[in-house]
Scaffold this active site. Structure first.
Site, PDB file in Angstrom:
ATOM      1  N   GLU A  20       0.742  -1.095   0.057  1.00 33.88           N
ATOM      2  CA  GLU A  20      -0.021   0.101   0.205  1.00 33.88           C
ATOM      3  C   GLU A  20       0.862   1.415   0.105  1.00 33.88           C
ATOM      4  O   GLU A  20       2.019   1.381   0.168  1.00 33.88           O
ATOM      5  CB  GLU A  20      -0.833  -0.048   1.257  1.00 33.88           C
ATOM      6  CG  GLU A  20      -2.389  -0.655   1.230  1.00 33.88           C
ATOM      7  CD  GLU A  20      -3.017   0.251   0.387  1.00 33.88           C
ATOM      8  OE1 GLU A  20      -2.750   1.421  -0.174  1.00 33.88           O
ATOM      9  OE2 GLU A  20      -4.541  -0.175   0.256  1.00 33.88           O
ATOM     10  N   ARG A 100      -7.632  -0.236  13.134  1.00 38.32           N
ATOM     11  CA  ARG A 100      -6.203   0.124  12.939  1.00 38.32           C
ATOM     12  C   ARG A 100      -6.151   1.378  12.139  1.00 38.32           C
ATOM     13  O   ARG A 100      -6.976   1.735  11.183  1.00 38.32           O
ATOM     14  CB  ARG A 100      -5.651  -1.083  12.238  1.00 38.32           C
ATOM     15  CG  ARG A 100      -6.155  -1.325  10.735  1.00 38.32           C
ATOM     16  CD  ARG A 100      -5.197  -2.413  10.067  1.00 38.32           C
ATOM     17  NE  ARG A 100      -5.637  -2.849   9.044  1.00 38.32           N
ATOM     18  CZ  ARG A 100      -5.639  -2.364   7.629  1.00 38.32           C
ATOM     19  NH1 ARG A 100      -5.220  -1.126   7.672  1.00 38.32           N
ATOM     20  NH2 ARG A 100      -6.150  -2.796   6.672  1.00 38.32           N
ATOM     21  N   ASP A 197      -9.517   2.451  -4.328  1.00 33.33           N
ATOM     22  CA  ASP A 197      -8.885   2.154  -3.007  1.00 33.33           C
ATOM     23  C   ASP A 197      -7.908   3.503  -2.749  1.00 33.33           C
ATOM     24  O   ASP A 197      -8.432   4.424  -2.835  1.00 33.33           O
ATOM     25  CB  ASP A 197      -7.837   0.947  -3.230  1.00 33.33           C
ATOM     26  CG  ASP A 197      -7.311   0.339  -1.879  1.00 33.33           C
ATOM     27  OD1 ASP A 197      -6.947   1.123  -1.004  1.00 33.33           O
ATOM     28  OD2 ASP A 197      -7.172  -0.839  -1.901  1.00 33.33           O
TER      29      ASP A 197
END
Length: 286
Positions: A20, A100, A197
């Site tokens: 990522e 998270r 995303d």
């Protein structure tokens, strides 16, 4: 619309579980990227091929350069700072069980906009929070499921954002004090094409988004029209960012988590040379 099939190269062949957050660091001429679930921060120097790897003590959702050197990290339990001498300290620690840090971005004013999500992806369990260099935290959105791509138009008047399960890329107006208002959809990803995303914005003001379970990166114009698709062989495409000395190469992270038979390139860092022209990203002012 221009479709590009295989105009990519493998920058780093790797088996990241959840690669990522590619970010170009102009101070070091390196690309930063992470593997969230393996708690690792990677760097890659395209001029020499040199790579480094640093393990964090907990899952890391994003890493960005700091204006004075070092890094800021969006971790499981809050926002951490890594000083140039490798000393770690918390800027803002707020652990929430089952939650998270996820994607993050630095705004034109140097503030960090950091997202969170629940591990079980429970609807509304995440947030988007703005952090200033002194650790002040301001919740921007508090009903988020999977906080992901965030970016600003070249002139700083618009902010783009994706809460992945909505399938939307939203756009906000940026107010005089750097806050946002007037949320509305820029584009909606159609059924079967994946989920938005990570994203980045180029010098033309177009929005590039990585499509999780869509095997592609797309570019949308400021009016929301789809004008380019870069098809990739890896289904779980996670984020994209322009890098290189001229900010013309599009770096793309990928994931292999949850795939029963991952593609050989799943988890690798890919690059599309000469994909466009990026905008220099500010460092975190903290």
């Amino acid at each position: 619309m221009t479709a590009t099939g295989t105009a990519f190269e493998v920058a780093v062949h790797h088996e990241a579980s959840l690669g990522e957050g590619p970010t170009w660091d102009p101070a070091t001429d390196r690309l930063l990227w992470i593997d969230i679930l393996n708690s690792r921060v990677h760097t890659y120097d395209p001029a020499t091929g040199r790579r480094t790897l640093r393990r964090t003590d907990q899952h890391v959702g994003a890493v960005k350069p700091r204006a004075g050197g070092g890094l800021v990290l969006n971790l499981r339990d809050g926002i951490g700072l890594l000083d140039p001498d490798d000393t770690f300290r918390w800027l803002h620690r707020e652990p929430v069980p089952g939650r998270r840090g996820n994607d993050a971005a630095v705004a034109p004013d140097g503030s960090l906009w950091a997202g969170t999500m629940r591990y079980d992806e429970a609807p509304g369990g995440g947030t988007l929070t703005r952090f200033t260099g002194d650790g002040t935290a301001e919740t921007v959105l508090d009903d988020v499921t999977v906080s992901n791509g965030t970016g600003w138009s070249p002139d700083g008047t618009l902010m783009y954002y994706a809460d992945t399960p909505t399938r939307r890329i939203d756009v906000f107006d940026v107010t005089a004090d750097g806050r946002v208002a007037g949320r509305r959809p820029l584009a909606v990803i159609e059924d079967g094409a994946g989920f938005p995303d990570g994203l980045c914005v180029d010098a033309d003001g177009c929005v590039w988004t990585a499509l999780w379970d869509g095997g592609a990166v797309r570019r949308y114009t400021p009016s929301g029209d789809l004008d380019r698709v870069i098809a990739l062989p890896v289904p779980r495409v996670t984020a994209c960012a322009f890098g290189g000395p001229d900010l013309t190469d599009l770096y793309v992270t990928t994931a292999r988590v949850g795939l029963p038979a991952p593609h050989p390139l799943a988890g690798s860092l890919l690059v599309v040379p000469g994909a466009g022209r990026g905008v220099a990203q500010p460092a975190f002012a903290g």
